[in-house]
Design a protein around this motif. Sequence first.
Motif, PDB file in Angstrom:
ATOM      1  N   PHE A 213       0.883  -1.164   0.000  1.00 54.65           N
ATOM      2  CA  PHE A 213       0.000   0.000   0.000  1.00 54.65           C
ATOM      3  C   PHE A 213       0.920   1.213   0.000  1.00 54.65           C
ATOM      4  CE2 PHE A 213      -2.713  -3.166   2.281  1.00 54.65           C
ATOM      5  CZ  PHE A 213      -3.753  -3.200   1.371  1.00 54.65           C
TER       6      PHE A 213
ATOM      7  N   VAL B 169       3.658   1.453   2.716  1.00 61.77           N
ATOM      8  CA  VAL B 169       3.812   0.287   3.579  1.00 61.77           C
ATOM      9  C   VAL B 169       3.669  -1.009   2.772  1.00 61.77           C
ATOM     10  CG1 VAL B 169       1.373   0.365   4.259  1.00 61.77           C
ATOM     11  CG2 VAL B 169       2.978  -0.903   5.672  1.00 61.77           C
TER      12      VAL B 169
ATOM     13  N   ALA C 130       2.354  -4.251   3.369  1.00 64.09           N
ATOM     14  CA  ALA C 130       1.527  -4.983   4.339  1.00 64.09           C
ATOM     15  C   ALA C 130       1.902  -6.453   4.345  1.00 64.09           C
ATOM     16  CB  ALA C 130       0.044  -4.807   4.010  1.00 64.09           C
TER      17      ALA C 130
ATOM     18  N   PRO D  96       0.457 -10.447  15.638  1.00 60.85           N
ATOM     19  CA  PRO D  96      -0.019  -9.250  16.330  1.00 60.85           C
ATOM     20  C   PRO D  96      -0.708  -8.277  15.369  1.00 60.85           C
ATOM     21  CG  PRO D  96       2.385  -9.234  16.142  1.00 60.85           C
ATOM     22  CD  PRO D  96       1.919 -10.568  15.650  1.00 60.85           C
ATOM     23  N   ASN D  97      -1.358  -7.279  15.903  1.00 61.85           N
ATOM     24  CA  ASN D  97      -2.017  -6.267  15.073  1.00 61.85           C
ATOM     25  C   ASN D  97      -1.036  -5.669  14.085  1.00 61.85           C
ATOM     26  OD1 ASN D  97      -4.671  -6.334  15.987  1.00 61.85           O
ATOM     27  ND2 ASN D  97      -4.119  -5.135  17.809  1.00 61.85           N
ATOM     28  N   GLY D  98      -1.471  -5.539  12.851  1.00 60.85           N
ATOM     29  CA  GLY D  98      -0.616  -4.957  11.829  1.00 60.85           C
ATOM     30  C   GLY D  98       0.297  -5.964  11.146  1.00 60.85           C
ATOM     31  N   ALA D  99       0.200  -7.249  11.545  1.00 61.77           N
ATOM     32  CA  ALA D  99       1.088  -8.275  10.983  1.00 61.77           C
ATOM     33  C   ALA D  99       0.820  -8.528   9.507  1.00 61.77           C
ATOM     34  CB  ALA D  99       0.945  -9.580  11.767  1.00 61.77           C
ATOM     35  N   GLY D 100      -0.415  -8.258   9.076  1.00 59.77           N
ATOM     36  CA  GLY D 100      -0.753  -8.494   7.669  1.00 59.77           C
ATOM     37  C   GLY D 100      -1.833  -9.551   7.474  1.00 59.77           C
ATOM     38  N   LYS D 101      -2.472  -9.990   8.560  1.00 61.69           N
ATOM     39  CA  LYS D 101      -3.450 -11.087   8.485  1.00 61.69           C
ATOM     40  C   LYS D 101      -4.641 -10.742   7.584  1.00 61.69           C
ATOM     41  CE  LYS D 101      -4.215 -11.184  12.938  1.00 61.69           C
ATOM     42  NZ  LYS D 101      -3.361 -10.045  13.351  1.00 61.69           N
ATOM     43  N   SER D 102      -5.224  -9.579   7.819  1.00 56.46           N
ATOM     44  CA  SER D 102      -6.403  -9.206   7.017  1.00 56.46           C
ATOM     45  C   SER D 102      -6.017  -8.997   5.558  1.00 56.46           C
ATOM     46  CB  SER D 102      -7.051  -7.932   7.567  1.00 56.46           C
ATOM     47  OG  SER D 102      -7.559  -8.183   8.850  1.00 56.46           O
ATOM     48  N   THR D 103      -4.848  -8.427   5.338  1.00 55.49           N
ATOM     49  CA  THR D 103      -4.381  -8.223   3.961  1.00 55.49           C
ATOM     50  C   THR D 103      -4.199  -9.567   3.254  1.00 55.49           C
ATOM     51  OG1 THR D 103      -3.267  -6.209   4.669  1.00 55.49           O
ATOM     52  CG2 THR D 103      -2.596  -7.128   2.538  1.00 55.49           C
TER      53      THR D 103
END
Length: 254
Positions: free
Chosen positions: A23, A26, A28, A47-54
Motif C-alpha cells: 500500500f 507500507v 503490508a 499481532p495487530n498490523g502483521a498483515g493477516k487481514s491483507t
Amino acid sequence: MMTETQRVNSESVLEIDGLRKEFPGVAALDGVSLEIREREIVGIIGPNGAGKSTLFNCIMGVHEPTDGEIYLDKKTDITGEFTSRIVRKGVSRAFQQARVFPGLTVRENMVANQDHEDENIVTTLFNSAEATERMNDLVRQVGLWDLRDRKAGELSTGQKKLLTIAAALMQNPEIVMLDEPTAGVNPNLVDDIIDTIIDLNHDGATFCIIEHDMDVIHTLSDYVYVLNNGMNLTEGPPDVALDDPDVLEAYFGE
Ligand code: ADP
Ligand code: MG
C-alpha cells in the motif's frame, strides 16, 4: 523449523508463494509463503498490523497482490482473480462481522448468503433435494436446528457466526477461510464455535483460520503460521510455534 514429517500427509489445497502487497508507504505483506493441506485446520496468527487481514483479502481477491502467487490444488493459479471466480473454484469464507440477512430466516440465509454470479442459483438450490438435505444437515451440525425458521436478525453474535460458517460450507468448498471466528462472541459461545469447527473438520472440511487470539488458535489448529511485519515469523504445530520466544516477543514484547 518443523520437518515435513510433523505435518499431515495429504494433498496441498492452498499454496501461497512469496506474496507481497504494497500500500502507499507500507508493505503490508512482504513475501509470505504458506501451505494448507486437505483436512487440516491451519491457523494464521500474528499481532495487530502483521498483515493477516491483507493476506485474507489477497486470497479472496479483494486486493490484487503486488507480487507472488496463490495456487489452489497445486495447479490452479487464482492470484488476482475476481472474488466470485475464486469462490466458484472452491474457496469459501465467513467474515469477521458475521454478515447475515437479518430479515431472512436461518435456512434462507444458508442459500441467500452464497456468492454467485448466477441469480438462478438460489432457486436451483431450493429446488434441489440434495441441497435441501445438505442445508438441513449443516444447520443441525452447527446447533441451529431449533432456530432454523427464525429470522437471522434475532440471533446472537455467536449464533450468527455459526450460521455464516454453515453457509460457507453449503457448496462443499475445498477450503473455508475464517476471519476471527470467535471475535466479539459471548465467552459462553466460544467453545461452541470451536467444537463446531472441529466437528466439521472431522467430517472432512479444511479450514484456514485467521485469528488474533492465541488460545483459540492453540485449541483449534493442526498447524500454525505466525506472521509479523508482513513476513513469516515461524511455523509448526501449535505447541511448538506458539511457545517460540520470537512469537512471545512479537506478541507481548515492546
Ligand atoms: P492485521 O490484520 O494483522 O492486523 P493488516 O493486514 O490489517 O494487519 O495490516 C497490515 C499493515 O498494512 C498495517 O501496517 C496496515 O496499516 C496496513 N494496511 C492494511 N490495509 C491497508 C490499506 N487498505 N491501505 C493502506 N494500508 C493498509
Ligand atoms: Mg486484521
